[in-house]
Write a protein that holds these residues in place. Structure first.
Motif, PDB file in Angstrom:
ATOM      1  N   ASP A   1      -5.258  -0.731  -7.403  1.00  0.00           N
ATOM      2  CA  ASP A   1      -4.555  -1.224  -8.604  1.00  0.00           C
ATOM      3  C   ASP A   1      -4.986  -1.132  -9.948  1.00  0.00           C
ATOM      4  OD1 ASP A   1      -6.717  -2.585  -7.641  1.00  0.00           O
ATOM      5  OD2 ASP A   1      -6.012  -4.247  -7.756  1.00  0.00           O
TER       6      ASP A   1
ATOM      7  N   GLU B   1       0.920   2.530  -2.010  1.00  0.00           N
ATOM      8  CA  GLU B   1       1.837   2.170  -0.792  1.00  0.00           C
ATOM      9  C   GLU B   1       0.995   1.944   0.474  1.00  0.00           C
ATOM     10  OE1 GLU B   1       4.594   5.569  -0.197  1.00  0.00           O
ATOM     11  OE2 GLU B   1       3.917   5.296   1.821  1.00  0.00           O
TER      12      GLU B   1
ATOM     13  N   GLN C   1      -0.806  -1.700  -0.013  1.00  0.00           N
ATOM     14  CA  GLN C   1       0.016  -2.781   0.248  1.00  0.00           C
ATOM     15  C   GLN C   1       0.600  -3.017   1.518  1.00  0.00           C
ATOM     16  OE1 GLN C   1       2.308  -1.826  -3.053  1.00  0.00           O
ATOM     17  NE2 GLN C   1       1.621  -3.384  -4.630  1.00  0.00           N
ATOM     18  N   ASN C   2       0.937  -1.905   2.203  1.00  0.00           N
ATOM     19  CA  ASN C   2       1.538  -1.951   3.763  1.00  0.00           C
ATOM     20  C   ASN C   2       0.338  -2.557   4.359  1.00  0.00           C
ATOM     21  OD1 ASN C   2       3.951  -1.109   3.169  1.00  0.00           O
ATOM     22  ND2 ASN C   2       3.442   0.922   3.383  1.00  0.00           N
ATOM     23  N   TYR C   3      -0.980  -1.875   4.252  1.00  0.00           N
ATOM     24  CA  TYR C   3      -1.886  -2.247   5.086  1.00  0.00           C
ATOM     25  C   TYR C   3      -2.341  -3.699   5.042  1.00  0.00           C
ATOM     26  CZ  TYR C   3      -6.471  -1.877   7.793  1.00  0.00           C
ATOM     27  OH  TYR C   3      -7.718  -2.145   8.638  1.00  0.00           O
ATOM     28  N   GLU C   4      -2.392  -4.262   3.750  1.00  0.00           N
ATOM     29  CA  GLU C   4      -2.726  -5.550   3.469  1.00  0.00           C
ATOM     30  C   GLU C   4      -1.613  -6.521   4.082  1.00  0.00           C
ATOM     31  OE1 GLU C   4      -4.846  -6.483  -0.022  1.00  0.00           O
ATOM     32  OE2 GLU C   4      -6.368  -5.462   0.867  1.00  0.00           O
ATOM     33  N   LYS C   5      -0.341  -6.037   3.986  1.00  0.00           N
ATOM     34  CA  LYS C   5       0.718  -7.138   4.378  1.00  0.00           C
ATOM     35  C   LYS C   5       0.466  -7.288   5.796  1.00  0.00           C
ATOM     36  CE  LYS C   5       4.956  -5.292   4.047  1.00  0.00           C
ATOM     37  NZ  LYS C   5       5.820  -4.861   3.242  1.00  0.00           N
ATOM     38  N   VAL C   6       0.114  -6.395   6.621  1.00  0.00           N
ATOM     39  CA  VAL C   6       0.025  -6.492   8.036  1.00  0.00           C
ATOM     40  C   VAL C   6      -1.424  -7.066   8.472  1.00  0.00           C
ATOM     41  CG1 VAL C   6      -0.057  -5.527  10.354  1.00  0.00           C
ATOM     42  CG2 VAL C   6       1.403  -4.610   8.742  1.00  0.00           C
ATOM     43  N   ASN C   7      -2.509  -6.696   7.923  1.00  0.00           N
ATOM     44  CA  ASN C   7      -3.623  -7.049   8.386  1.00  0.00           C
ATOM     45  C   ASN C   7      -4.515  -8.318   7.485  1.00  0.00           C
ATOM     46  OD1 ASN C   7      -4.214  -5.062  10.532  1.00  0.00           O
ATOM     47  ND2 ASN C   7      -3.621  -3.653   8.622  1.00  0.00           N
ATOM     48  N   GLY C   8      -3.588  -8.808   6.653  1.00  0.00           N
ATOM     49  CA  GLY C   8      -4.111  -9.983   5.789  1.00  0.00           C
ATOM     50  C   GLY C   8      -4.891  -9.619   4.523  1.00  0.00           C
ATOM     51  N   PRO C   9      -4.688 -10.323   3.446  1.00  0.00           N
ATOM     52  CA  PRO C   9      -5.229  -9.854   2.292  1.00  0.00           C
ATOM     53  C   PRO C   9      -6.817  -9.689   2.289  1.00  0.00           C
ATOM     54  CG  PRO C   9      -4.973 -12.346   2.255  1.00  0.00           C
ATOM     55  CD  PRO C   9      -4.367 -11.663   3.708  1.00  0.00           C
TER      56      PRO C   9
ATOM     57  N   SER D   1      -8.156  -7.096   3.243  1.00  0.00           N
ATOM     58  CA  SER D   1      -8.495  -6.255   4.638  1.00  0.00           C
ATOM     59  C   SER D   1      -8.855  -4.824   4.281  1.00  0.00           C
ATOM     60  CB  SER D   1      -7.677  -6.474   5.581  1.00  0.00           C
ATOM     61  OG  SER D   1      -6.173  -6.178   5.274  1.00  0.00           O
TER      62      SER D   1
END
Lengths: 378, 345
Positions: free
Chosen positions: A265, A279, A282-290, A292
């Protein structure tokens, strides 16, 4: 549960037809390497399901950070699943075990640890992470600018610590930096006070900690507790959020080299990795939590970018599942140029199976328990 | 090496030594009463520190599910026995004794505002979650094989430990945790800095050791445990229930482990698999005491701690080698000085 289903689905996927591209992945999701292997496994579901119109099947195995198990996994992937490409493993020793089998069977292997294969193995093995040389080079440059003349070293008593000490021993003296100590500790040590006292007794201008993830924070906090005022450097292995959490305020001002994805960022807009890294993160943190995000999962993502770039050429020459396809895939990967990943840009050649350049590293420092680009921090 | 470094290393060694002493005592205690070599003693330490760290982060610790699952299994086992022996009237009693505490904890953790809970209460909650695991493991794993050979019990221990490490990774994740320090204070003694936290660890460890001594030496219950350790069959003949003795030994071991975890948590980073190395060091100390003598084991533990601390200063790469090599001369000495006693008698 997600982790479980991924593992349970693995044998089902392996039974599919050979016309698809089969990718065998062996990761260290348990054992000492788990902290790096788990984010890699979490990334599997984000890999492309289709490349150049062909379905891609991913078979995921766990090697428990054990070289014997890694070799067994590799034999199973090559023998039973007839994979076109292997990816793995998480640590240098386990990867090295897989490299041997990759060469024996003529199956290309993309490694997620900084393994530098030698001799015949080199032809079949490609390495995604930045070499320790590349990262140490950035650190040594910074030390030189900060007038550091003496450097204390404390690192793991394993391949990671050994290699960093070796690399610093080569690059340091050339830049006028003398190593004053070579202390070792284990990941699960209850105390590192003895080692830290020894480092302090050698009165270095700066200290480098050659460890990964949360264990890297222990020598750091101990150094500060005992009143050390100099700069403390880390390796790119330490760059995860748990490291920041456990080190707390003591980590303030720590300097470490990271791949671009860690500070996605804050990258300048013109950085080639910015879009892909954003990309992925954001995808990773959407699934695994902020908070992560881990640079290690991103290595697997980059391995898939390399496959994506090379597969079309190989598909033009042969059908997946054949020795010709594997050989063509190897050749296509070796000649891949300008492949953009989350960790920089990969330009491979017969001599260079790493393919990283300066764009694969950035120096960051810790401010208020967050990563900050070093340029903007000064 | 100046005086400041010397005192610091000694302090560090005595602190870890105090933890090893507690572990060694628990290992000797469990071995004496049940002939089990408790490989998972260190896991109690790691689990209690991780449980406390999770509570301090304001989350419900994974060990609660372990406790609920374990208690449900023990309860099911007792109900099956009761039905087989046609004691159906006892079923409500079994349900009450096994499940009330875990369910109470579940309800408490679900409704309490964990983030703003007082620190001491979190410690108590941790103890309440981790300690019952000891008797649960005994009932589930060891009691069915209570008459088996030491080797078989050891294999069971290793299996239990591997299972706990796997569960630990699942429940807590791969990253390390540190708990909040009880005290940040430190004071100067001449040139040397003495940490308040270190003194606290050594103090509480010594207190626990004295409490154990009083318990075994001066209470009827403790004497019954000692009798079982001394001669199982004899103890049974004079009316001491040996199964209860086994459960009690595991209760004490888990208590000691949980306390050690809470003490060591603020000093170091603990991982889901930290327990094994701690167990091994405690085991080395227990071996120095011949797996029988409490004072020798405690002394051995402080020795192991000090050697480890000084070895990490002088030759950090060989630290573990130096500590574990210590076992060889001790074993040689023990095998030369004591005559072999047949295990089954």
């Amino acid at each position: 549960m997600k982790r479980l289903t991924a593992l349970l689905l693995a044998p089902l996927l392996s039974a599919t037809a050979y016309a698809d591209i089969n990718v065998g992945i062996s990761l260290s999701t348990t054992g000492p390497g788990a902290s790096l292997g788990i984010p890699e496994r979490n990334t599997v579901r984000m890999l492309p399901a289709e490349i150049a119109g062909e379905k891609v099947n991913y078979i995921v195995l766990d090697d428990a950070t054990d070289s014997t198990a890694a070799a067994k996994n590799a034999r199973k992937l090559v023998g039973e699943n007839k994979v076109d490409l292997m990816i793995g493993s998480t640590t240098v020793p386990t990867s090295s075990a897989m490299a041997q089998i990759a060469r024996e069977n003529g199956t290309p292997l993309i490694v997620l640890a900084p393994l530098a294969p030698q001799g015949e193995e080199k032809a079949w093995v490609f390495t995604i992470p930045q070499t320790n040389e590349l990262m140490a080079d950035a650190l040594v440059e910074h030390m030189q600018a900060q007038q550091v003349k003496t450097l204390g070293f404390i690192g793991y008593s394993d391949a990671w610590g050994d290699d960093w000490y070796k690399v610093l021993g080569e690059q340091g003296p050339a830049a006028g930096i003398q190593l004053t100590s070579n202390e070792r500790f284990n990941r699960t040590d209850a105390s590192v006070s003895g080692q830290v006292l020894k480092v302090l007794a050698s009165r270095p201008d700066a200290v480098l900690i050659g460890a990964t993830g949360t264990p890297a924070a222990l020598p750091h906090t101990e150094l500060r507790r005992l009143g050390y005022k100099g700069a403390i450097y880390h390796t790119h292995g330490a760059a995860n959020q748990a490291f920041l959490r456990i080190g707390g305020k003591a980590l303030e001002g720590a300097i470490l080299p990271v791949g671009p994805v860690v500070i996605w960022d804050k990258l300048p807009a013109e950085h080639p990795s910015k879009a892909l890294a954003a990309e992925y993160a954001q995808n990773y943190e959407k699934v695994n939590g902020p908070n992560s995000l881990s640079p290690f999962g991103a290595y697997l993502y980059d391995a898939a970018q390399l496959l994506k770039a090379a597969a079309p050429q190989a598909l033009a020459k042969a059908k997946p599942g054949s020795a010709e396809f594997r050989s063509a895939l190897r050749e296509a990967m070796e000649n891949a140029k300008g492949v953009v990943g989350t960790h920089g840009v990969y330009n491979l050649s017969a001599d260079d199976h790493f393919g990283h350049d300066q764009r694969g590293r950035t120096l960051v420092t810790v401010q208020d328990q967050k990563w900050v680009l070093l340029d903007s921090a000064q | 090496m100046d005086f400041a470094i010397l005192t610091f290393l000694a302090q560090d060694g005595l602190t870890t030594g105090a933890i090893y002493a507690l572990i060694a005592l628990a290992i000797v205690l469990v071995f004496a009463v049940t002939r089990v070599i408790l490989v998972c003693q260190g896991d109690f330490v790691a689990f209690s520190a991780l449980t406390l760290a999770t509570l301090q982060a304001g989350e419900v610790p994974g060990t609660l599910w372990l406790l609920l699952g374990g208690a449900a299994l023990v309860c099911a086992k007792d109900i099956v026995t009761a039905v087989r022996r046609r004691h159906a009237a006892r079923i409500p009693l079994h349900l009450l004794t096994h499940l009330s505490l875990p369910l109470l904890l579940w309800a408490l953790l679900g409704n309490l505002d964990l983030a703003n809970l007082h620190g001491a209460l979190k410690v108590l909650l941790t103890l309440a979650i981790v300690i019952p695991l000891g008797p649960i493991f005994y009932r589930l794993v060891y009691q069915p094989a209570a008459q088996a050979s030491v080797l078989l019990l050891l294999i069971l221990s290793v299996a239990l430990h591997s299972m706990l490490v796997g569960l630990g990774l699942w429940l807590f994740g791969a990253e390390g945790f540190r708990t909040l320090p009880f005290t940040d204070s430190s004071f100067m003694l001449g040139d040397a800095m003495i940490g308040g936290q270190n003194l606290l660890v050594i103090g509480i460890a010594l207190l626990l050791i004295v409490a154990l001594y009083l318990f075994f030496g001066h209470s009827l219950y403790g004497k019954a445990l000692r009798a079982t350790a001394f001669n199982r069959n004899g103890a049974q003949l004079v009316g001491i229930p040996t199964e209860l003795a086994g459960s009690s030994a595991f209760f004490l071991a888990a208590l000691i482990g949980a306390c050690s975890g809470i003490l060591i948590g603020p000093i170091t980073t603990l991982y889901y698999d930290s327990g094994f190395l701690i167990s091994l060091k405690g085991f080395v100390a227990a071996i120095i005491g011949g797996l029988a003598s409490y004072p020798l084991a405690a002394g051995g533990a402080f020795l192991v701690g000090l050697i480890e601390s000084f070895a990490s200063f002088w030759a950090s790469a060989y630290k573990e080698v130096i500590v574990f090599t210590l076992v060889i001369p001790v074993l040689l000495w023990l095998s030369l000085t004591t005559h072999h006693v047949e295990e089954e008698h």
